[in-house]
Design a protein around this motif. Structure first.
Motif, mmCIF file in Angstrom:
data_model
loop_
_atom_site.group_PDB
_atom_site.id
_atom_site.type_symbol
_atom_site.label_atom_id
_atom_site.label_comp_id
_atom_site.label_asym_id
_atom_site.label_seq_id
_atom_site.Cartn_x
_atom_site.Cartn_y
_atom_site.Cartn_z
ATOM 1 N N ASP A 191 41.800 40.548 57.750
ATOM 2 C CA ASP A 191 40.731 41.539 57.797
ATOM 3 C C ASP A 191 40.315 41.960 56.385
ATOM 4 N N LYS A 192 39.130 42.509 56.314
ATOM 5 C CA LYS A 192 38.503 42.812 55.025
ATOM 6 C C LYS A 192 39.343 43.745 54.155
ATOM 7 N N LYS A 193 39.949 44.759 54.768
ATOM 8 C CA LYS A 193 40.730 45.733 54.000
ATOM 9 C C LYS A 193 41.943 45.064 53.344
ATOM 10 N N GLU A 194 42.661 44.245 54.115
ATOM 11 C CA GLU A 194 43.822 43.518 53.571
ATOM 12 C C GLU A 194 43.379 42.540 52.491
ATOM 13 N N ALA A 195 42.270 41.856 52.740
ATOM 14 C CA ALA A 195 41.764 40.865 51.780
ATOM 15 C C ALA A 195 41.394 41.532 50.461
ATOM 16 N N GLU A 196 40.770 42.692 50.518
ATOM 17 C CA GLU A 196 40.388 43.403 49.295
ATOM 18 C C GLU A 196 41.608 43.804 48.479
ATOM 19 N N LYS A 197 42.633 44.286 49.151
ATOM 20 C CA LYS A 197 43.850 44.697 48.443
ATOM 21 C C LYS A 197 44.571 43.487 47.845
ATOM 22 N N ALA A 198 44.618 42.404 48.600
ATOM 23 C CA ALA A 198 45.271 41.189 48.106
ATOM 24 C C ALA A 198 44.507 40.631 46.902
ATOM 25 N N PHE A 199 43.171 40.615 47.004
ATOM 26 C CA PHE A 199 42.352 40.115 45.902
ATOM 27 C C PHE A 199 42.521 40.992 44.660
ATOM 28 N N SER A 200 42.564 42.302 44.860
ATOM 29 C CA SER A 200 42.753 43.222 43.728
ATOM 30 C C SER A 200 44.063 42.945 43.006
ATOM 31 N N GLU A 201 45.105 42.676 43.764
ATOM 32 C CA GLU A 201 46.399 42.390 43.147
ATOM 33 C C GLU A 201 46.346 41.073 42.366
ATOM 34 N N LEU A 202 45.744 40.046 42.943
ATOM 35 C CA LEU A 202 45.619 38.769 42.237
ATOM 36 C C LEU A 202 44.765 38.936 40.980
ATOM 37 N N TYR A 203 43.722 39.723 41.082
ATOM 38 C CA TYR A 203 42.862 39.998 39.927
ATOM 39 C C TYR A 203 43.667 40.702 38.830
ATOM 40 N N ASN A 204 44.446 41.698 39.204
ATOM 41 C CA ASN A 204 45.262 42.422 38.222
ATOM 42 C C ASN A 204 46.270 41.507 37.542
ATOM 43 N N ARG A 205 46.812 40.554 38.286
ATOM 44 C CA ARG A 205 47.810 39.643 37.723
ATOM 45 C C ARG A 205 47.217 38.660 36.725
ATOM 46 N N TYR A 206 46.030 38.159 36.992
ATOM 47 C CA TYR A 206 45.536 37.008 36.233
ATOM 48 C C TYR A 206 44.239 37.240 35.462
ATOM 49 N N SER A 207 43.634 38.398 35.569
ATOM 50 C CA SER A 207 42.332 38.607 34.920
ATOM 51 C C SER A 207 42.409 38.501 33.394
ATOM 52 N N SER A 208 43.448 39.046 32.794
ATOM 53 C CA SER A 208 43.515 38.995 31.327
ATOM 54 C C SER A 208 43.678 37.563 30.827
ATOM 55 N N GLN A 209 44.450 36.759 31.538
ATOM 56 C CA GLN A 209 44.660 35.368 31.156
ATOM 57 C C GLN A 209 43.353 34.572 31.279
ATOM 58 N N VAL A 210 42.643 34.771 32.372
ATOM 59 C CA VAL A 210 41.389 34.051 32.592
ATOM 60 C C VAL A 210 40.328 34.515 31.589
ATOM 61 N N HIS A 211 40.276 35.815 31.344
ATOM 62 C CA HIS A 211 39.290 36.335 30.395
ATOM 63 C C HIS A 211 39.552 35.786 28.988
ATOM 64 N N ALA A 212 40.800 35.761 28.572
ATOM 65 C CA ALA A 212 41.144 35.229 27.248
ATOM 66 C C ALA A 212 40.741 33.755 27.141
ATOM 67 N N TYR A 213 40.988 33.013 28.202
ATOM 68 C CA TYR A 213 40.607 31.599 28.202
ATOM 69 C C TYR A 213 39.092 31.455 28.036
ATOM 70 N N CYS A 214 38.334 32.186 28.845
ATOM 71 C CA CYS A 214 36.862 32.102 28.788
ATOM 72 C C CYS A 214 36.349 32.481 27.405
ATOM 73 N N TYR A 215 36.909 33.530 26.839
ATOM 74 C CA TYR A 215 36.456 33.990 25.527
ATOM 75 C C TYR A 215 36.746 32.946 24.443
ATOM 76 N N ARG A 216 37.933 32.374 24.471
ATOM 77 C CA ARG A 216 38.306 31.402 23.437
ATOM 78 C C ARG A 216 37.493 30.118 23.551
ATOM 79 N N VAL A 217 37.210 29.699 24.772
ATOM 80 C CA VAL A 217 36.446 28.468 24.943
ATOM 81 C C VAL A 217 34.978 28.682 24.589
ATOM 82 N N MET A 218 34.419 29.799 25.016
ATOM 83 C CA MET A 218 32.987 30.023 24.815
ATOM 84 C C MET A 218 32.679 30.677 23.469
#
Length: 187
Positions: free
Chosen positions: A20-47
């Motif tokens: 359901d949408k509520k569970e999906a939002e919470k799960a996505f938020s947690e995955l975002y919190n775990r990996y956003s800095s790594q992905v952002h650093a990658y994008c910044y360094r490449v671009m």
């Protein structure tokens, strides 16, 4: 967000994205919190452009959310995110032909007076001068902190090839920066 999601594995969170949408939002938020800095650093360094990197970073998570629901049982989440970001960066560069003009690079490396704070900028520009195959491995290893096996999986090469490319990238960066480093030691 409930702290219980912090205890979930990536696989459990990916599984919750299909509910359901509520569970999906919470799960996505947690995955975002775990990996956003790594992905952002990658994008910044490449671009090497904050605005473009931010756009690609956001698009990476949108595509992740759209595609992760399709039968990804044992998904390597950080690897999948970096793969998406990598493909978006490559597509952007291919479509826009981004690069450093040769004359600008020559002027940059043979100036007489340098400040120490310019070293990071020089390294970034040296990365821009590397072939894509070396630059990608270097960024994934040094900035994203990935293991050679993860890099190999993302780039569809062997771990030994990933290690070789990382070594060659470091050698080429040293070679590019050698005139600057000699001037630094003189001052």
């Amino acid at each position: 967000m409930s702290s219980k999601y912090k205890t979930y594995s990536d696989s459990e969170l990916v599984f919750l994205l299909r509910h359901d949408k509520k569970e999906a939002e919470k799960a996505f938020s947690e995955l975002y919190n775990r990996y956003s800095s790594q992905v952002h650093a990658y994008c910044y360094r490449v671009m090497n452009n904050p605005d473009v990197a931010e756009d690609i970073f956001q698009e990476t998570f949108i595509r992740f959310y759209q595609n992760v629901k399709d039968n990804h049982k044992d998904l390597n989440v950080p690897g999948f995110l970096i793969t998406i970001a990598r493909n978006l960066c490559l597509n952007y560069k291919r479509d826009r032909k981004i690069g450093v003009p040769v004359e600008e690079a020559k002027n940059l490396f043979y100036q007489d007076n340098y400040e120490k704070k310019e070293l990071l900028d020089l390294i970034t520009r040296a990365l821009d001068l590397l072939d894509d195959e070396y630059r990608e491995v270097f960024i994934l290893k040094e900035y994203a902190g990935m293991q050679y096996s993860e890099i190999a999986e993302i780039l569809s090469i062997t771990p030994a090839n990933a290690k070789t490319r990382a070594f060659r990238a470091k050698q080429k960066i040293k070679e590019i920066l050698s005139p600057y480093l000699k001037d630094l030691t003189k001052n």
